[in-house]
Design a protein around this motif. Structure first.
Motif, PDB file in Angstrom:
ATOM      1  N   VAL A 191       9.241  -3.420  -6.011  1.00 29.95           N
ATOM      2  CA  VAL A 191       9.370  -2.174  -6.764  1.00 29.95           C
ATOM      3  C   VAL A 191       8.948  -0.980  -5.906  1.00 29.95           C
ATOM      4  N   ASN A 192       7.966  -1.165  -5.053  1.00 25.69           N
ATOM      5  CA  ASN A 192       7.584  -0.091  -4.130  1.00 25.69           C
ATOM      6  C   ASN A 192       8.729   0.284  -3.189  1.00 25.69           C
ATOM      7  N   SER A 193       9.644  -0.655  -2.965  1.00 28.22           N
ATOM      8  CA  SER A 193      10.738  -0.397  -2.019  1.00 28.22           C
ATOM      9  C   SER A 193      11.871   0.436  -2.624  1.00 28.22           C
ATOM     10  N   TYR A 194      11.837   0.685  -3.939  1.00 31.89           N
ATOM     11  CA  TYR A 194      12.903   1.468  -4.580  1.00 31.89           C
ATOM     12  C   TYR A 194      13.067   2.820  -3.881  1.00 31.89           C
TER      13      TYR A 194
ATOM     14  N   ARG B 257       2.939 -11.663  -8.115  1.00 37.28           N
ATOM     15  CA  ARG B 257       2.458 -10.291  -8.297  1.00 37.28           C
ATOM     16  C   ARG B 257       2.672  -9.433  -7.048  1.00 37.28           C
ATOM     17  N   GLU B 258       2.360  -9.983  -5.893  1.00 45.28           N
ATOM     18  CA  GLU B 258       2.462  -9.172  -4.676  1.00 45.28           C
ATOM     19  C   GLU B 258       3.912  -8.902  -4.280  1.00 45.28           C
ATOM     20  N   CYS B 259       4.745  -9.921  -4.324  1.00 43.67           N
ATOM     21  CA  CYS B 259       6.132  -9.699  -3.889  1.00 43.67           C
ATOM     22  C   CYS B 259       6.869  -8.769  -4.851  1.00 43.67           C
ATOM     23  N   THR B 260       6.571  -8.844  -6.165  1.00 46.83           N
ATOM     24  CA  THR B 260       7.233  -7.930  -7.094  1.00 46.83           C
ATOM     25  C   THR B 260       6.715  -6.502  -6.933  1.00 46.83           C
ATOM     26  N   GLN B 261       5.429  -6.358  -6.602  1.00 48.85           N
ATOM     27  CA  GLN B 261       4.899  -5.013  -6.350  1.00 48.85           C
ATOM     28  C   GLN B 261       5.563  -4.390  -5.124  1.00 48.85           C
ATOM     29  N   ALA B 262       5.675  -5.173  -4.066  1.00 48.97           N
ATOM     30  CA  ALA B 262       6.322  -4.663  -2.849  1.00 48.97           C
ATOM     31  C   ALA B 262       7.791  -4.353  -3.109  1.00 48.97           C
TER      32      ALA B 262
ATOM     33  N   ASP C  46       0.800  -1.226   0.000  1.00 50.92           N
ATOM     34  CA  ASP C  46       0.000   0.000   0.000  1.00 50.92           C
ATOM     35  C   ASP C  46       0.834   1.278   0.000  1.00 50.92           C
ATOM     36  N   ASN C  47       2.131   1.151   0.334  1.00 59.73           N
ATOM     37  CA  ASN C  47       2.935   2.356   0.533  1.00 59.73           C
ATOM     38  C   ASN C  47       4.236   2.314  -0.260  1.00 59.73           C
ATOM     39  N   ARG C  48       4.438   3.310  -1.079  1.00 56.83           N
ATOM     40  CA  ARG C  48       5.707   3.489  -1.786  1.00 56.83           C
ATOM     41  C   ARG C  48       6.767   3.917  -0.780  1.00 56.83           C
TER      42      ARG C  48
ATOM     43  N   ALA D 154      20.606  -2.511 -20.493  1.00 55.71           N
ATOM     44  CA  ALA D 154      19.412  -2.773 -19.693  1.00 55.71           C
ATOM     45  C   ALA D 154      18.429  -3.565 -20.543  1.00 55.71           C
ATOM     46  N   TYR D 155      18.288  -4.847 -20.217  1.00 54.88           N
ATOM     47  CA  TYR D 155      17.381  -5.724 -20.953  1.00 54.88           C
ATOM     48  C   TYR D 155      16.100  -6.029 -20.169  1.00 54.88           C
ATOM     49  N   ARG D 156      16.192  -5.913 -18.842  1.00 50.00           N
ATOM     50  CA  ARG D 156      15.065  -6.316 -17.987  1.00 50.00           C
ATOM     51  C   ARG D 156      14.219  -5.120 -17.598  1.00 50.00           C
ATOM     52  N   GLU D 157      12.936  -5.264 -17.775  1.00 47.13           N
ATOM     53  CA  GLU D 157      12.014  -4.188 -17.418  1.00 47.13           C
ATOM     54  C   GLU D 157      11.793  -4.152 -15.910  1.00 47.13           C
ATOM     55  N   VAL D 158      11.545  -2.967 -15.389  1.00 47.75           N
ATOM     56  CA  VAL D 158      11.096  -2.833 -14.003  1.00 47.75           C
ATOM     57  C   VAL D 158       9.682  -3.391 -13.973  1.00 47.75           C
ATOM     58  N   ALA D 159       9.551  -4.613 -13.468  1.00 52.93           N
ATOM     59  CA  ALA D 159       8.302  -5.359 -13.655  1.00 52.93           C
ATOM     60  C   ALA D 159       7.542  -5.567 -12.352  1.00 52.93           C
ATOM     61  N   CYS D 160       6.314  -5.116 -12.340  1.00 54.05           N
ATOM     62  CA  CYS D 160       5.364  -5.377 -11.255  1.00 54.05           C
ATOM     63  C   CYS D 160       3.987  -4.985 -11.782  1.00 54.05           C
ATOM     64  N   PRO D 161       2.922  -5.371 -11.090  1.00 57.90           N
ATOM     65  CA  PRO D 161       1.585  -5.065 -11.615  1.00 57.90           C
ATOM     66  C   PRO D 161       1.326  -3.573 -11.843  1.00 57.90           C
ATOM     67  N   THR D 162       1.769  -2.714 -10.911  1.00 59.61           N
ATOM     68  CA  THR D 162       1.515  -1.276 -11.028  1.00 59.61           C
ATOM     69  C   THR D 162       2.784  -0.499 -10.702  1.00 59.61           C
TER      70      THR D 162
END
Length: 202
Positions: free
Chosen positions: A159-162, A152-157, A9-11, A56-64
């Motif tokens: 990317v949110n941690s950046y 989905r959830e762990c990748t979202q969290a 829920d929090n960036r 850079a070949y890999r996208e910053v990937a997460c649902p949102t």
């Protein structure tokens, strides 16, 4: 509420804020504002990297993805040659080095880039490691409570941690360097890269 909801829920929410043990390695930025980090690659790729640079070949990937990271691609690295959290994490034991051995090469490159010219973030790999711990039956991990069935959830969290490198002060347990750019392509020219004199995994 499950622990992981804080990070979904929090960036920029961090484990440090919630009083978990975090990595104490200091970010290496010298007086000229060059940041040094470490990137492992495979031996057969070294010559190409030293000639052309890192792509850079890999996208910053997460649902949102956060707005500033949409459409971005990345190169990853470590803040030190062989971080202690890879081998002796209080939450993940040696799972980090196990995954490193499976997925990346053993030749260590040292990368030094001017902070002002690159988009550099530090992310917390703990969010990914927690699901990997469950998948591999390695123990309880931190216990974020993510649905690990599809990532989905762990990748979202994750990317949110950046955190921008200028904001980072030991907030993460398993810090990973993320250098990002819009679109896929050359991200770090070879002039900023050398083979490290330290080769911990050879």
């Amino acid at each position: 509420m499950r622990l992981g909801q804080n990070f979904l829920d929090n960036r920029k929410k961090s484990l440090k804020e919630l009083h978990f043990i975090t990595d104490k390695t200091k970010i290496n930025i010298n007086s000229d504002r060059y940041f040094t980090f470490y990137h492992y690659t495979h031996e057969n790729k070294v010559k190409d990297i030293m000639t052309k640079g890192l792509w850079a070949y890999r996208e910053v990937a997460c649902p949102t993805p956060p707005e500033e990271l949409k459409g971005c691609y990345l190169v990853e690295g470590f803040v030190e040659p062989l971080p202690s959290w890879l081998t002796t994490s209080v939450y993940f034991n040696d799972l980090g080095i196990e995954l490193t051995n499976e997925h990346i090469g053993n030749i260590l490159l040292e990368v030094s880039v001017p902070v002002s010219q690159f988009n550099i973030y530090i992310a917390d790999y703990s969010h990914i490691l927690d699901c990997k711990t469950i998948e591999k039956s390695k123990g309880p991990g931190i216990g974020f409570g993510y649905d690990c069935s599809n990532g989905r959830e762990c990748t979202q969290a994750y990317v949110n941690s950046y955190l921008n490198i200028n904001e980072y002060v030991n907030q993460h347990h398993a810090p990973l360097v993320q250098v990002v750019r819009q679109g896929s392509g050359l991200i770090i020219p070879s002039k900023f890269i050398k083979t490290s004199t330290i080769q911990p995994r050879k």
